[in-house]
Design an enzyme around this catalytic site. Structure first.
Site, short mmCIF file in Angstrom:
data_model
loop_
_atom_site.label_atom_id
_atom_site.label_comp_id
_atom_site.label_asym_id
_atom_site.label_seq_id
_atom_site.Cartn_x
_atom_site.Cartn_y
_atom_site.Cartn_z
N THR A 146 45.93 39.24 34.84
CA THR A 146 45.47 37.86 34.89
C THR A 146 45.49 37.18 33.53
O THR A 146 45.82 36.00 33.42
CB THR A 146 44.04 37.82 35.46
OG1 THR A 146 44.05 38.47 36.72
CG2 THR A 146 43.57 36.40 35.64
N THR A 203 42.67 43.51 34.82
CA THR A 203 41.33 44.10 34.79
C THR A 203 41.12 45.18 35.83
O THR A 203 40.30 46.07 35.65
CB THR A 203 40.25 43.02 34.99
OG1 THR A 203 40.50 42.34 36.22
CG2 THR A 203 40.23 42.04 33.84
N ASP A 204 41.85 45.13 36.96
CA ASP A 204 41.57 46.05 38.07
C ASP A 204 41.50 47.50 37.61
O ASP A 204 40.56 48.22 37.89
CB ASP A 204 42.65 45.93 39.14
CG ASP A 204 42.31 44.90 40.20
OD1 ASP A 204 41.57 43.97 39.85
OD2 ASP A 204 42.77 45.03 41.34
N LYS A 229 34.71 48.51 35.87
CA LYS A 229 34.69 47.17 36.47
C LYS A 229 33.70 47.23 37.62
O LYS A 229 33.98 47.85 38.65
CB LYS A 229 36.08 46.78 36.94
CG LYS A 229 36.16 45.35 37.47
CD LYS A 229 37.59 44.91 37.80
CE LYS A 229 37.62 43.46 38.26
NZ LYS A 229 38.98 42.99 38.55
#
Lengths: 449, 449
Positions: free
Chosen positions: B105, B181-182, B260
């Site tokens: 992202t 980020t995942d 996360k």
């Protein structure tokens, strides 16, 4: 070496001399003027080299009192007889709560040979050290299985559902299920689905420290659970456990939104994407509603039982390099359903989408949750998510992976195997497992905040 | 309908009339006296029915300014040229930080056709909207791959490790890895192991909102990451992301202890069983150490690269009814290692212990973590745990399941396949992945506290 309820040496001698047995109230007077009065507890051999007597104080907390050869040990009163029935006796006319023991730490004690904790033999020992429980109301205690919770299976949920259903239809004000903590949230979720139209609460309770250990939380939790079963204004399958690391209150968590978040803390159970339904203050016998109530208590409501669970559902966590052959294996072996713990908003490696599509084409529902735990699955934001939706997966909103697993197993076992019906039910809020409204404080605050 | 960088109608007309392009500084003056000055951002078609101009303000925050037909749009200054080199150019003599773009992202934008977010084409767009980054120091920007993080594999870690190692040996003050980020925490853990003796920090950074969206966190995070790469006193593989839901600070988390924890919040990344290493205040360019430092910055240290990862390691979550055939399949297919997400202190159903024993007998290491995430595995308390130890499993202390997976994959790929050596290394604290000392505040505070 002679062992007296786990005690050895001069401590064992003093206890025998006082004719004190576990469950009796004794007073310990140390030469330095200290004096402690409480219920004598048996002691773990693990600690037996220390001259310590374990007492349960009147606040329910266990302490270890150091003993020296000049300490006096006095018997204050013998063990109280408990006001309770046994399963086979006729049920009372007055209001009662049923306690079903399944095993686990709350119903376990230390094995004096190995030092390990093993399940309890006699379920009535649950109340042995806590006669105060009887003051809340009439209690009906039964053992329905004897398992650590890691060994509970979907077929045990069928049995447990039936036993709880029997207690409910026999007129119990509420049912307390004493359960191991490891897999307790899975079982609490199972009962949330398997008994439809609950008239009264089903209260799961466990303990992070066995009841014969100093600092055990058994009594505090059990007392709070019994209170909840008798008095709560809601009728859901909930978990009642310590709310903080002290002994001030317990939290009532919706089983479908609760998770064991710590390996050992007494306040390990916490809500995810939800607030506690209520806070219980056991000393003042107060239950304060602080969250949403999905189903209210209604003793006139007719409960129905749908307690079949499909035991061929798998949870697969997405990790970098998750091997396609694992998904293919589940499809080849005709698994009934797959719950994916996706990353972030619910993604899986794009290399797996074809195998998931194949699962769906074989009428195997694929449900997508997030390993983030907090927040909500959304497959509309990124291209990976859109490809997943095209493959026919079912996004599980803000459901925990564990809850999605139990719910899918229940739908497939008790309701339907038709893929589009499964999809519709997975997206329907059956027992409060979906929380449409998230607020900022649902995300916990961290060490730097 | 004509589309001008995502804008339509009279808004597009005003922007074109002012000769304003994305990246230019413009001033928007509304008839009600409001005036906003900031960098013009492109706009998502998703929002295109609203007459809004998206501006990045000088604090790095994006806002949407409502426009009406009488609004004036003025060009203040054209886009700044960035002080940076491209990968193929000769490296500068002065201190520099390398930014390696991998996709995700932070390096993605909205696809104006589908409305979905897709990876960026030109990595320099990373800095397009943030020329202020150049003020911190000299930046060397390169794209090393173009993937959403859910598609990153262990072999990508090999490539990324090599690229980061090259930057380090070329004399970078620090390396920033812009990453989705995942799966970012898995990659940050991978680099923690694959580059031994880091002289400077490796800083992973991502974004929960794409950089062309209002409320994007791209700039704030990237600026904090660049600061950390230049100035931090530690030399570890870390994650730098928003620390709270506002724009006041970023946290520096040890990659091996970070997770996360939310699908969408900007402060989704949080430490588990650890405190942040540091807090970054980007506006005052301050980095405050608040946790433990495992390895200090030492530009003279000689780093070595061990970047092979075994791609036949599996993570298996323990759930009620976990099917023995899944474990048997992994053993039959000669998987290299298995990481179990056990329940509670690290338990699995007793019915599975024989199959895990068989794995160990086939020289397949079985590592036990806890799905609780918080706390520490302890297989000495309950009989199930003791049976697991007898079967030869490796308890992973307080390591995250994700970190145990990466570490096991790295040990098997880069160091040894010998079972007893694997065991010893898994129990050795190589990159701060084991925290011997837990304190109460490592467990977050919950909504009812």
């Amino acid at each position: 070496m002679e062992i007296y309820h786990g005690y050895t040496g001069f401590v064992a001698f003093k206890l025998k001399e006082a004719n004190a047995e576990p469950g009796d109230v004794i007073r310990v007077e140390n030469p330095n003027g200290e004096s402690f009065t409480g219920v004598l507890m048996p002691k773990q051999l693990l600690y037996s080299d220390k001259p310590v007597i374990v007492l349960k104080l009147s606040n329910g907390y266990n302490i270890g009192v150091k003993i020296d050869p000049n300490t006096r040990v006095l018997l204050v009163s013998k063990k109280r007889e408990l006001p309770r029935t046994i399963g086979s006796q006729p049920l009372p006319k007055k209001p009662f709560v049923s306690i079903l023991a399944t095993g686990g730490t709350i119903a376990s004690k230390v094995d004096y040979v190995t030092g390990a904790v093993t399940p309890l033999i006699d379920p009535h020992e649950l109340l042995e050290w806590a006669p105060e429980l009887g003051d809340v109301g009439f209690l009906n205690v039964r053992e329905v299985m004897k398992k650590f919770s890691e060994d509970i299976t979907p077929s045990d949920w069928e049995k447990l559902s039936l036993e709880v259903y029997r207690e409910i239809t026999s007129g119990a004000e509420g049912v307390v299920v004493a359960h191991g903590t490891d897999m307790m949230s899975y079982s609490a979720a199972a009962l949330a689905f398997s008994i439809i139209g609950k008239p009264v609460p089903i209260v799961f309770v466990g303990s992070q420290r066995s009841s014969d250990r100093p600092s055990s939380d058994s009594f505090f939790n059990l007392y709070s659970a019994v209170l909840t079963a008798f008095k709560a204004s809601f009728a859901e399958s909930v978990i009642v456990m310590h709310g903080d690391s002290s002994d001030s209150y317990a939290v009532v968590l919706r089983g479908v939104k609760a998770r064991k978040m710590h390996t050992s803390r007494r306040d390990a159970f916490q809500p995810v994407n939800d607030k506690p339904i209520a806070i219980v203050y056991p000393y003042s016998r107060e239950i304060r509603i602080v969250g949403r109530v999905f189903e209210k208590r209604d003793p006139g409501r007719e409960a129905s039982l749908r307690n079949k669970f499909d035991d061929k559902v798998a949870i697969v966590k997405a990790y970098p390099g998750l091997q396609e052959e694992i998904i293919n294996f589940l499809v080849d072996k005709k698994f009934s359903g797959i719950v994916i713990e996706g990353s972030g908003l619910g993604h899986v490696p794009n290399s797996l989408i074809d195998s998931l599509k194949r699962a769906v084409e074989n009428e195997i529902p694929v449900v997508i949750t997030s390993q983030c735990l907090f927040g909500r699955v959304n497959l509309n934001v990124y291209s990976t998510g859109r490809r997943l939706l095209e493959a026919g997966v079912i996004p599980a909103s803000d459901m925990l992976p564990e809850t999605a697993y139990v719910k899918l197993s229940w739908i497939l076992g008790s309701v339907t195997k038709n893929l589009s019906e499964v999809r519709e039910l997975m997206l329907t809020n059956i027992a409060g497992e979906i929380n449409e409204r998230h607020t900022l404080e649902l995300f916990p605050r961290w060490s730097h905040e």
